[in-house]
Design a protein around this motif. Structure first.
Motif, short mmCIF file in Angstrom:
data_model
loop_
_atom_site.label_atom_id
_atom_site.label_comp_id
_atom_site.label_asym_id
_atom_site.label_seq_id
_atom_site.Cartn_x
_atom_site.Cartn_y
_atom_site.Cartn_z
N ASP A 1 49.46 10.29 -45.18
CA ASP A 1 50.02 11.39 -45.27
C ASP A 1 51.65 11.08 -44.23
OD1 ASP A 1 50.17 14.00 -46.49
OD2 ASP A 1 50.45 13.41 -44.56
N LYS A 2 52.11 11.28 -44.26
CA LYS A 2 53.33 11.67 -43.48
C LYS A 2 53.10 12.60 -41.95
CE LYS A 2 57.42 8.82 -44.18
NZ LYS A 2 57.24 8.02 -45.18
N ASN A 3 52.10 13.87 -42.57
CA ASN A 3 51.55 14.59 -42.00
C ASN A 3 50.75 14.61 -41.75
OD1 ASN A 3 54.08 15.80 -42.91
ND2 ASN A 3 53.43 17.13 -44.72
N GLY B 1 45.93 19.72 -49.79
CA GLY B 1 47.77 19.00 -49.19
C GLY B 1 47.78 17.42 -49.27
N PHE B 2 47.22 17.22 -49.44
CA PHE B 2 47.42 15.27 -49.54
C PHE B 2 49.32 15.49 -50.44
CE2 PHE B 2 47.78 10.95 -48.82
CZ PHE B 2 48.18 10.21 -49.97
N ASP B 3 50.31 15.08 -49.69
CA ASP B 3 51.60 14.38 -50.74
C ASP B 3 51.81 13.05 -50.71
OD1 ASP B 3 54.59 15.13 -49.48
OD2 ASP B 3 54.13 14.74 -51.33
N LYS B 4 51.16 13.05 -52.34
CA LYS B 4 51.53 11.36 -52.74
C LYS B 4 52.40 10.76 -53.00
CE LYS B 4 51.39 12.98 -57.01
NZ LYS B 4 51.01 13.21 -58.61
N ASN B 5 54.12 11.84 -52.35
CA ASN B 5 54.97 11.17 -52.65
C ASN B 5 55.32 11.11 -51.36
OD1 ASN B 5 55.27 11.44 -54.85
ND2 ASN B 5 56.14 13.88 -54.88
N ASN B 6 55.26 11.22 -49.61
CA ASN B 6 54.82 10.95 -48.49
C ASN B 6 54.41 10.26 -47.70
OD1 ASN B 6 58.22 12.04 -48.21
ND2 ASN B 6 57.68 13.98 -48.72
N GLY C 1 48.98 8.52 -55.02
CA GLY C 1 49.51 8.00 -53.85
C GLY C 1 49.14 7.47 -52.98
#
Lengths: 308, 447, 282
Positions: B191-193, B201-206, B269
């Motif tokens: 992800d973007k981070n 903490g994986f952000d499936k929207n980013n 994601g």
């Protein structure tokens, strides 16, 4: 007697002082936005046509061409080698542009001249002459406007085939060259609004019907005639589907067909965007050039008043 | 004066028009030569087969071959117009869904007589012969090529994730937990981070980079997308019938489970959703948006030419019943109204010969069905730095099964495809498969 | 003499409009697979049509498109024409806004497909840079028709504005003088004087726009091909699918006939509503 070739009514300059009000401000902002939205796609076409397909992915927002290259235009003009084309992510097809251009010119010019001429004659008959069944026949003509193209498409195609005119210029032109409901309607509306004084004067002078038509009415109708010629030319220049059906090779194919190669070449591949943009620019270019030369006249000719 | 101008212009046009009727072009049989017209929709294949023409014309000095290409959208319209007008090209490339219509409407010729007369060896084609037999049992095309799918991966990204090439090449999968495929895809997604798909903490929207390119597609057989997954469960689109199925197995649990798994990847994601990306796999990988992509075997050459990208090729996943995927073979049909059937057959059979297939196949824009030609394609591509030997293995060890021709193929596509689109768009559940089954049965039962 | 004058047009009309229409109507009562002779089946096509859910949904989709595209075009054109008339008469501006009219629908749709591309299109890029999420313009059910309508408005607004502008110019300024003397405000004059006087031309433009919008095809076939999931399958596209994709020309002709009837009814209603044949110049 010469009638003045009139365009629109002379623009009356308002005597008001140009105050800067909020109203004016809003109006101007609106206009600016409209012009921007109208013109921006053209610029974007140019910018993309000078870019490299792969580079555009990494930088899609750059207002300037990315990975500047003449490649797309070379591809469109048929000057790029297939390998160079494929290396830039482009289609490997080749296009003999001048040939298609010439075909389009022949096709559009002859079509337009014919249809405007015949429509003018018919509109005159419907508006200026009294004869039995005039309104009924006109209503029928008008109904033709509402016939969905596809209903008549195949029968027309088979008809042209039976006449042996497939893959010829005559075959492409014929169906649209004799009758146009829109043109007749437009011209008739205009002619109905013409004052009859001049014609009555001509009648008193002993003018025959033909003299009246060509010497009096026609010149007075020159504004809409020019308008229709331009509209017709543009429409036929951009015509795609009918020529697609009627032509079976590139000998009489117009420009619109030639450039269609840049659309997807297989169901699973993506279009060559840069090449496609270059192709659309080339397709639009003749119209744009004509417009730059004749622009003022064209814009002014779209009017409803004629004689002063 | 305007009037004069109009009249003069008309006069000129009139004279020109008189000449216009004659401005047609016919397949000119000038100086005793016959011209054979061949059409295709693929610009790359048009270029490839042009290479065969000199050899053919030398062996047949009284025949000229003219290759024309139309983009795929217009191609079939023009063919149809050609059928109606009787001006269709002598021979043209065709795909399996249209066999039923064209043969049923008697627009293409059966080739059996030609084959018998010239003692043509049909066995040299490794796959696809059955796909081109119509319900009357006659052979209507020579399946010169075949196409399957492969998984392409970004070698740099894979390495950075601590995965080895051989792990990619041996991914396993099942509809329940996704096998090693699922683990690898999760790990490759970032992800973007900078958080990976299998980390907390994986952000499936980013998501910055997806582990795999989209596997949702609208086509009926998922050739380059889900077919290689669903087929590994033993599922076949037309059931066990090799050709002309009376019913498609759409309302099938294995298929439903596969589709749900794949759509789930998007929801989690790990995969771009249907329609999210519009550029080709090559461009997606080049931009670093995806770490792996499943795409057709024909993309091998373009995928490996993307600047700055190091691409490896892996076979498709190994599922509960091994590896399996659908293969499509294009073939040339001969128009029934051709004026030169003998000469056209000469071109078509030459085009399908080992000699021409080797020559044209080198570019790997299609994969020859003739084993020797395929091998030389592989060898040639090796010299260009591309290793597609896994494709050959797929052909040899029975991974591929050919597309089944069906009746009313186009109507099937037009009706069922929107349903798949709706599913991958998240508008329905796999219950749509039941409706799809009913509709397809209806269509297949039609004349 | 009149007959002589309308002869060429009449011949064209009869041969290339009437005959094909009649034949098209005949075909709609047949099962015609294009490559074998038509077989008479009476009303069967129409019965199938009524039961065909895709037909009804595509009709709905078409109406949706027409409503958005035509109303936006007309409103924008009236506003633009009015502003052009009152604020500036620059030929340059008028020339600029007519540009989209010069290119074909295919070209316009191609450029906009590129600009509205979900991933690489400049529109989404700008939206994202402004902090929003990109919209799936041409690949989502919600946005497919609105996006197509946008393309149509872009293409047609300039030309429609110019026609309305010309209409505005034909209105004698003396009317406004009278209005101003009476103390009427600008907006009031616009709605009470200008619009009614513009009615015949508005009617003409409105009718033509509606007829055109109902038959939209090229921008749809280029931009969305009827997708996703038939969300933008306008009637002409569905007819085309049936005719040239599935060779079912009898059924396609039946649908075209229905479209024809719809157009006649709508045009009639519109003309009646707008009393287009009368003019108000008193």
């Amino acid at each position: 007697m010469t009638a003045s070739i009139a365009t629109t009514a002379p623009i009356v300059r308002s005597a008001r002082r140009r105050r800067f009000t909020a109203g004016r401000g809003i109006a101007w902002s609106y206009l600016v936005i409209v012009v921007l939205v109208t013109v921006f796609p053209f610029y974007w076409m140019l910018r993309s046509a000078l870019s490299n397909n792969y580079a555009m992915i990494s930088d899609p927002s750059s207002p300037l061409p990315v990975g500047f290259t003449w490649g797309p235009f070379l591809r469109v003009l048929g000057l790029a080698s297939p390998q160079a084309a494929i290396a830039e992510g482009g289609s490997g097809a080749s296009v003999p542009i001048l040939h298609y251009l010439l075909n389009s010119v022949i096709y559009a010019t002859s079509s337009t001249v014919l249809i405007v001429f015949f429509s003018t004659l018919a509109a005159y008959a419907f508006s200026r002459l009294q004869w039995r069944g005039r309104e009924v026949v006109f209503a029928f003509f008008l109904a033709a406007l509402m016939v969905p193209g596809i209903l008549t498409l195949l029968p027309n195609f088979v008809l042209i085939k039976d006449l042996g005119l497939l893959n010829t210029f005559a075959g492409i032109i014929l169906p649209g060259a004799l009758f146009s409901a829109f043109n007749i309607f437009f011209l008739r509306q205009f002619m109905l609004g013409l004052s009859t004084e001049i014609e009555e004067a001509a009648l008193l002078d002993g003018a025959g019907k033909f003299r009246m038509l060509f010497g009096v009415t026609l010149p007075m109708t020159s504004g809409p005639i020019v308008t229709l010629t331009i509209l017709g030319f543009i429409g036929i220049w951009n015509d795609y589907f009918w020529p697609l059906l009627v032509t079976s090779d590139s000998s009489v194919a117009p420009l619109t067909l030639g450039l269609a190669i840049f659309k997807q070449s297989s169901p699973q591949s993506q279009p060559d965007w840069a090449g496609l943009m270059a192709a659309t620019l080339v397709a639009a270019l003749p119209m744009l050039i004509l417009f730059m030369i004749f622009g003022k006249r064209i814009v002014n000719s779209i009017g409803f008043s004629g004689i002063k | 004066m305007k009037k004069l101008r109009i009249i003069t212009t008309l006069a000129v046009m009139g004279l020109a028009a008189a000449g216009l009727v004659g401005c047609s072009s016919t397949a000119s049989d000038a100086d005793g030569k016959t011209t054979v017209n061949w059409w295709t929709w693929d610009d790359k294949q048009a270029a490839a087969y042009k290479l065969c023409v000199p050899g053919f014309e030398k062996a047949n000095p009284d025949i000229t071959v003219k290759i024309t290409q139309y983009n795929v959208v217009d191609y079939f319209t023009k063919l149809t117009a050609g059928f109606v007008a009787g001006t269709a090209p002598d021979a043209f490339q065709n795909s399996v869904p249209n066999l039923g219509q064209y043969a049923g409407q008697k627009q293409i010729m059966p080739l059996d007589d030609f084959i018998k007369k010239s003692d043509y060896d049909m066995k040299k084609f490794s796959v696809g012969v059955g796909s081109w037999k119509y319900t009357d049992g006659k052979q209507y095309g020579l399946p010169v090529d075949w196409a399957g799918a492969a998984i392409y991966f970004n070698q740099d990204l894979v390495q950075a994730a601590g995965i080895s090439d051989s792990e990619i090449k041996s991914m396993t999968w099942n509809p329940t937990d996704g096998g090693t495929f699922d683990k690898i895809v999760s790990h490759l997604t970032i992800d973007k981070n900078g958080v990976r798909g299998d980390e907390a903490g994986f952000d499936k929207n980013n998501v910055e980079t997806y582990g795999i390119g989209t596997l949702g597609s609208s086509d009926l057989n998922g050739q380059t997308t889900w077919s290689s997954f669903a087929s590994t469960t033993g599922w076949r689109l037309g059931g066990d019938v090799p050709a002309w199925p009376k019913s498609l197995s759409l309302d099938d649990k294995n298929l439903a489970d596969t589709l749900n798994y794949i759509r789930g990847l998007g929801d989690r994601g790990l995969m771009p959703k249907f329609g999210q990306f519009t550029v080709s796999a090559a461009e997606q990988m080049g931009a670093g948006s995806v770490a792996m992509a499943e795409d057709g075997t024909w993309s091998a050459t373009s995928l490996t030419k993307v600047p700055g990208l190091k691409v490896g090729i892996a076979p498709t996943v190994e599922g509960p019943k091994g590896r399996s995927m659908i293969s499509n073979s294009n073939a040339d049909n001969i128009f029934v109204g051709t004026k030169h059937p003998e000469q056209t057959w000469k071109w078509v059979s030459y085009k399908a010969s080992a000699a021409c297939q080797t020559e044209a196949g080198k570019t790997a824009t299609f994969l020859p069905s003739i084993a020797s030609a395929l091998q030389s394609t592989v060898d040639y591509q090796k010299t260009q730095g591309l290793d597609i030997s896994s494709f050959v293995n797929g052909l040899k060890d029975g991974t591929l099964y050919p597309t089944q021709p069906t009746a009313n193929g186009q109507e099937l596509n037009d009706t069922i495809q929107p349903m798949f689109e709706a599913f991958f768009n998240g508008e329905t559940t796999t219950s749509f498969l039941k409706t799809a089954q009913e509709k397809s049965d209806e269509i297949l039962a039609k004349k | 003499m009149a007959w002589l004058l309308i002869a060429p047009a009449a011949i064209g009309f009869l041969v290339f409009a009437v005959y094909p229409t009649l034949r098209g109507i005949y075909l709609s009562f047949t099962d015609y697979r294009l490559l074998s002779a038509p077989v008479w089946i009476g009303f069967q096509n129409f019965i199938d049509l009524v039961r065909d859910s895709t037909f009804w949904s595509s009709l709905l989709v078409t109406v949706y498109f027409v409503v958005i595209a035509v109303s936006l075009t007309l409103i924008a054109s009236v506003v633009t024409a009015a502003i052009l008339h009152r604020v500036t008469e620059s030929t340059l501006l008028r020339g600029l806004i007519i540009l989209p009219f010069l290119i074909s629908g295919v070209v316009a749709a191609t450029v906009w497909s590129w600009m509205l591309d979900t991933q690489l299109g400049i529109v989404n890029v700008i939206i994202q840079q402004l902090g929003g999420d990109g919209l799936r313009f041409l690949t989502s059910r919600e946005w497919a028709i609105p996006s197509l309508a946008l393309i149509s408005v872009w293409k047609n607004m300039g030309y429609t504005s110019i026609i309305l502008f010309a209409g505005l110019q034909a209105i004698p300024p003396s009317i406004y003088e009278a209005g101003r003397l009476d103390g009427a405000s600008e907006p009031k004059m616009f709605f009470r004087l200008t619009l009614p006087l513009l009615r015949p031309i508005l009617a003409l433009v409105g009718v033509l726009n509606v007829i055109g919008a109902f038959q939209v095809f090229d921008i749809v076939s280029v931009a969305t091909k009827g997708g996703p999931a038939n969300a933008s399958l306008v009637l002409q596209m569905y007819i085309y699918q049936k005719a040239f994709g599935q060779f079912n020309f009898g059924y396609a002709s039946a649908m075209s006939l229905v479209l024809f009837v719809i157009l006649i009814v709508i045009t009639f209603l519109q003309m009646r509503l707008l009393r287009a044949n009368e003019s108000d110049t008193n």
